[in-house]
Design an enzyme around this catalytic site. Structure first.
Site, short mmCIF file in Angstrom:
data_model
loop_
_atom_site.label_atom_id
_atom_site.label_comp_id
_atom_site.label_asym_id
_atom_site.label_seq_id
_atom_site.Cartn_x
_atom_site.Cartn_y
_atom_site.Cartn_z
N LYS A 194 10.73 -34.11 -23.96
CA LYS A 194 11.08 -34.53 -22.39
C LYS A 194 9.71 -35.02 -21.75
O LYS A 194 8.81 -34.65 -22.17
CB LYS A 194 11.64 -33.26 -21.53
CG LYS A 194 10.86 -32.14 -21.61
CD LYS A 194 9.54 -31.90 -20.61
CE LYS A 194 8.60 -30.81 -20.86
NZ LYS A 194 7.52 -30.93 -20.07
N ASP A 246 11.59 -24.33 -20.65
CA ASP A 246 11.96 -25.65 -21.16
C ASP A 246 13.11 -25.70 -22.20
O ASP A 246 13.64 -26.71 -22.33
CB ASP A 246 10.97 -26.63 -21.69
CG ASP A 246 9.87 -26.80 -20.66
OD1 ASP A 246 10.05 -26.89 -19.22
OD2 ASP A 246 8.61 -27.20 -20.77
O1 C5P Z 1 8.37 -20.57 -20.11
P1 C5P Z 1 7.19 -20.91 -20.93
O2 C5P Z 1 6.95 -20.06 -22.21
O3 C5P Z 1 7.37 -22.17 -21.42
O4 C5P Z 1 5.88 -20.64 -20.10
C1 C5P Z 1 4.47 -20.76 -20.55
C2 C5P Z 1 3.60 -20.25 -19.61
O5 C5P Z 1 3.56 -21.26 -18.47
C3 C5P Z 1 3.92 -19.07 -18.67
O6 C5P Z 1 3.33 -18.05 -19.20
C4 C5P Z 1 3.22 -19.21 -17.54
O7 C5P Z 1 1.98 -19.09 -17.62
C5 C5P Z 1 3.34 -20.79 -17.06
N1 C5P Z 1 4.60 -21.20 -16.42
C6 C5P Z 1 4.83 -20.87 -15.03
N2 C5P Z 1 5.81 -21.17 -14.14
C7 C5P Z 1 6.62 -21.75 -14.86
C8 C5P Z 1 6.75 -22.17 -16.40
C9 C5P Z 1 5.63 -21.76 -16.91
O8 C5P Z 1 3.49 -20.40 -14.46
N3 C5P Z 1 7.78 -22.07 -14.11
#
Ligand code: C5P
Length: 318
Positions: free
Chosen positions: A22, A155
């Protein structure tokens, strides 16, 4: 669990699924929440850079990774082949949800570079969910899969649905967006991978310091209008990403990469997600190929690809 496990395939069969990378054409980051995530408003566009996951019956879980995306990642970014891989966790989660043993060999053919801001790991998890649902005959509903996907990562739900969608919450709450398309891009991946948590933390640091966080992305209205209007340069003017300033703060060479994309004639260029991929918007398919060739000659980018979107989300292909 929505149905009996009576449709499992025989032991010699394999199931192959694909899921797309994406680009966030709009990414507005709100405040840090108590759970460590930031409140987001983002517009996702699925693009034609696709990982392929093939699952086979196995004894316990095993995972292998091949392909260009796997080789491009080095050092700490090397794609793991154990429970640190999101696809492995997707398999465990589906098995627990469906009450079946987590028995499978998962082979990931990676075209999407790791830690690039393209949600390649999320694509692998989404493809694994739909492939194993077929292999194990677990017949999870689309809603069930979306719920599992949201537990795996912000995502992953988008990688399941693909197309174009507005993501809110952590990014995992999706609503459909009307978009005509296609839009053509050259994607340039500059240098080593960037850690998503590190980029969010850098944004918090820049904001706390009261400067250097860039002009806020604001509302997504102009991007939504440009997407409704169909392929045109209007999208270029509307692209915005709050993570671009922290990504370039951590990796100053991204400024040069963005400048290279604009000088090569991109309609507009922005950092994709948490970077370091630079997404350069092209006029059309031919222009994307021209732009990709021009960027490849710059020596700034490790990998360059011409892609288009929207494309569908994770689906079984064989
Ligand atoms: O959800 P995902 O595992 O992709 O997120 C990885 C990291 O990115 C989270 O641990 C956080 O530190 C950051 N993140 C965030 N806010 C979001 C998505 C991700 O702070 N909306």
């Amino acid at each position: 669990m929505t149905g009996p496990v009576d449709a499992a395939l025989s032991a010699d069969e394999a199931v192959t699924a694909r899921a797309p990378a994406k680009v966030n054409v709009h990414l507005s980051v709100g405040p840090l929440r108590d759970d460590g995530f930031h409140e987001l408003r983002t517009v996702y566009l699925a693009v034609s850079l696709v990982d392929t996951v093939t699952v086979r019956p196995g004894d316990g879980l095993a995972l292998s990774v091949s392909g260009e995306g796997a080789h491009a990642a080095t050092g700490p970014d090397r794609v793991p082949t154990d429970a640190r891989n999101l696809a492995w966790r997707a398999a465990e989660l589906l098995a627990t949800h469906a009450g079946v043993p987590a028995d499978a060999h998962i082979a990931i053919d990676k075209a999407v570079p790791a830690a690039a801001g393209l949600a390649g790991g999320s694509a692998d998890a989404a493809a694994t969910l739909v492939a194993l649902d077929r292999l194990w005959g677990t017949r999870a509903s689309r809603d069930d899969l979306a719920g599992l996907a949201a537990r795996l990562g912000s995502d992953v739900p988008f990688a399941l649905v693909g197309g174009v969608a507005l993501g809110t919450g952590r990014g995992e709450r999706l609503s459909p967006v009307l978009a005509r398309g296609p839009w053509h891009w050259a994607l340039g991946i500059a240098g080593e991978g960037l850690s998503t948590p590190a980029v969010y933390a850098e944004l918090d640091r820049l904001r706390a310091g009261g400067r250097g966080a860039g002009r806020p992305a604001g509302g997504e209205e102009s991007v939504l209008a440009a997407l409704r209007g169909g392929p045109s340069s209007a999208l270029g003017a509307a692209l915005a990403n709050d993570l671009q300033a922290p990504a370039t703060s951590l990796r100053p060479d991204l400024r040069r990469a963005l400048r290279a994309a604009r000088e090569a004639g991109a309609v507009a260029a922005l950092v994709s997600g948490s970077g370091p991929t630079v997404a350069a918007l092209a006029e059309d398919a031919d222009d994307a190929v021209r732009l990709a060739a021009a960027l490849a000659g710059e020596g700034v980018f490790r990998t360059v690809r011409a892609v288009h979107g929207p494309v569908p989300g994770a689906r079984v292909v064989a």
